[in-house]
Design an enzyme around this catalytic site. Structure first.
Site, PDB file in Angstrom:
ATOM      1  N   ASN A   1       8.058  -4.490   3.570  1.00  0.00           N
ATOM      2  CA  ASN A   1       6.651  -4.162   3.735  1.00  0.00           C
ATOM      3  C   ASN A   1       6.138  -4.541   5.116  1.00  0.00           C
ATOM      4  O   ASN A   1       5.400  -3.781   5.750  1.00  0.00           O
ATOM      5  CB  ASN A   1       5.827  -4.868   2.656  1.00  0.00           C
ATOM      6  CG  ASN A   1       4.350  -4.532   2.719  1.00  0.00           C
ATOM      7  OD1 ASN A   1       3.957  -3.402   2.994  1.00  0.00           O
ATOM      8  ND2 ASN A   1       3.517  -5.525   2.474  1.00  0.00           N
TER       9      ASN A   1
ATOM     10  N   HIS B   1       0.834  -1.205   0.000  1.00  0.00           N
ATOM     11  CA  HIS B   1       0.000   0.000   0.000  1.00  0.00           C
ATOM     12  C   HIS B   1       0.871   1.258   0.000  1.00  0.00           C
ATOM     13  O   HIS B   1       1.893   1.320   0.683  1.00  0.00           O
ATOM     14  CB  HIS B   1      -0.888   0.050   1.235  1.00  0.00           C
ATOM     15  CG  HIS B   1      -2.064  -0.877   1.195  1.00  0.00           C
ATOM     16  ND1 HIS B   1      -1.975  -2.205   1.522  1.00  0.00           N
ATOM     17  CD2 HIS B   1      -3.367  -0.647   0.875  1.00  0.00           C
ATOM     18  CE1 HIS B   1      -3.174  -2.760   1.414  1.00  0.00           C
ATOM     19  NE2 HIS B   1      -4.038  -1.838   1.019  1.00  0.00           N
TER      20      HIS B   1
END
Length: 307
Positions: A183, A152
C-alpha cells in the site's frame, strides 16, 4: 520499449493469470434506460449499452443514480464491468460485494481539474458505510490490530477538487485489506503514475478492485483461500487489479493499461510495467467485462500489455 497490441471487437490478446487460453468475447447486447429528465446536461446519454447476457428484462434496468454528481456521471462513459449493487459517490462509482464486505470494483475519472484543489486528508476519517446493511459492512474495529492497511480503491489524492469528494473515498466500502508494504510503496507508485498520466491524456478513467485467485497446493489441486478480518469477516484479497483507460486529447481513440499486483510486499524498485497483464486475464479472474463496453464507444483501442 513497450509492445503495443491493437484490438478489434471481440478479440483476445493473451493468456489468463491462471493459465487458461484466450477466447473471443461473445456477448448479447441489451438496452439500458436512464432517467434523463433528472439531468439536463445530457451526460447520461453518453453511457454505452452494457452487455447483459441471457437477461430478457435487461432493457428495463435503470442505472442507480442516487445523488450522483457531474463527476460521477461522467465516469459512466465507458460503461460498468458488472451491474450488481451499483451506487454513486461524489468522486466515484462502485459495485459493492456484501459477501466480502468490500467493493467488487470502483471507477473514477481523473483529469487536471480533479487533481487540483485545497482538500486535505487530515480532515478525513475512515468510516462505516451506513447505506449498507449492518450485516454486510466492514467496521474500523475489523481492521484494528489485523496487520493490514485500509487500502483505498479510489485514492484520496485523486480527488483534491472537493473536500466532500475526498471524504467519500474514506468510506470503508471503498477500502480493502492491503499489505502495508504494498500500500505504501509499489501500489502508491502506481497511483502516482495514474495521476501523472493526466498531463498527457484528456481524461484518465481508472477501475480498481480485488481479486481472489487460486493457488496450487501440496496435493496438486487448485484452491482459492483467503483470510478474513474481524467479527464481520472482511475478505483479504490475494491480488488487486487496476484497469486504466486513457482518452487521447487528439480524439484518436483510447489506450488501455491493466495491472495486477499480489497483496504482499513488492519491491518498489521494480518497474510498474512488470505488473502489466492482458486485460482478458483480469476479465477471466474477476468475472467482469471491460472490452465490450469500451468498444461501444470507440473502434480504436490500443492496449499496452508488456514492456
Amino acid at each position: 520499449m513497450q509492445r503495443l497490441v491493437y484490438l478489434v471487437v471481440g478479440g483476445g490478446v493473451g493468456a489468463s493469470l491462471t493459465g487458461l487460453t484466450t477466447a473471443r468475447h461473445r456477448q448479447t447486447d441489451t438496452g439500458l434506460t436512464t432517467d434523463r429528465h433528472r439531468q439536463t446536461d445530457g451526460l447520461l446519454s453518453h453511457v454505452p449499452v452494457i452487455p447483459v447476457p441471457s437477461v430478457e428484462a435487461a432493457a428495463d434496468l435503470t442505472v442507480y443514480q442516487g445523488s450522483a454528481s457531474p463527476g460521477s456521471r461522467a465516469v459512466m462513459k465507458y460503461g460498468f464491468p458488472s451491474l450488481a449493487n451499483i451506487k454513486s459517490r461524489e468522486s466515484y462509482i462502485t459495485s459493492y460485494d456484501p459477501r466480502t464486505r468490500t467493493a467488487s470494483w470502483v471507477i473514477e475519472q481523473l483529469n487536471s481539474a480533479s487533481l487540483t484543489g485545497t482538500s486535505d486528508r487530515k480532515f478525513c476519517d475512515f468510516k462505516e458505510d451506513d447505506s449498507i446493511h449492518v450485516y454486510h459492512r466492514a467496521t474500523n474495529a475489523d481492521y484494528k490490530g489485523s496487520g493490514f492497511d485500509r487500502g483505498h480503491l479510489a485514492a484520496a489524492a485523486n480527488h483534491k477538487w472537493s473536500q466532500k469528494a475526498m471524504d467519500d473515498t474514506f468510506y470503508l466500502s471503498n477500502v480493502s485489506p492491503q499489505n502495508p508494504h504494498l500500500n505504501q510503496n509499489a501500489w502508491n507508485n502506481l497511483e502516482k503514475l495514474c495521476r501523472s498520466l493526466t498531463k498527457h491524456y484528456l481524461n484518465v478513467y481508472i477501475c480498481t478492485g480485488p481479486l481472489y485467485l487460486p493457488r496450487a497446493e501440496a496435493d496438486g489441486k487448485l484452491y482459492v483461500r483467503y483470510q478474513v478480518l474481524g467479527r464481520n469477516h472482511v475478505a483479504v484479497p490475494t491480488h488487486f487489479f487496476k484497469v486504466v483507460i486513457l482518452e487521447r486529447a487528439d480524439a484518436r481513440g483510447v489506450e488501455l493499461r491493466s495491472y495486477v499486483f499480489p497483496n504482499a510486499p513488492v519491491d518498489e524498485k521494480l518497474p510498474l510495467e512488470c505488473f502489466l497483464v492482458p486485460i482478458e486475464s483480469i476479465e477471466r479472474a474477476s468475472g467482469l467485462l471491460f472490452i465490450p463496453n469500451i468498444m461501444k464507444t470507440t473502434n480504436n483501442l490500443k492496449t499496452i500489455t508488456a514492456k
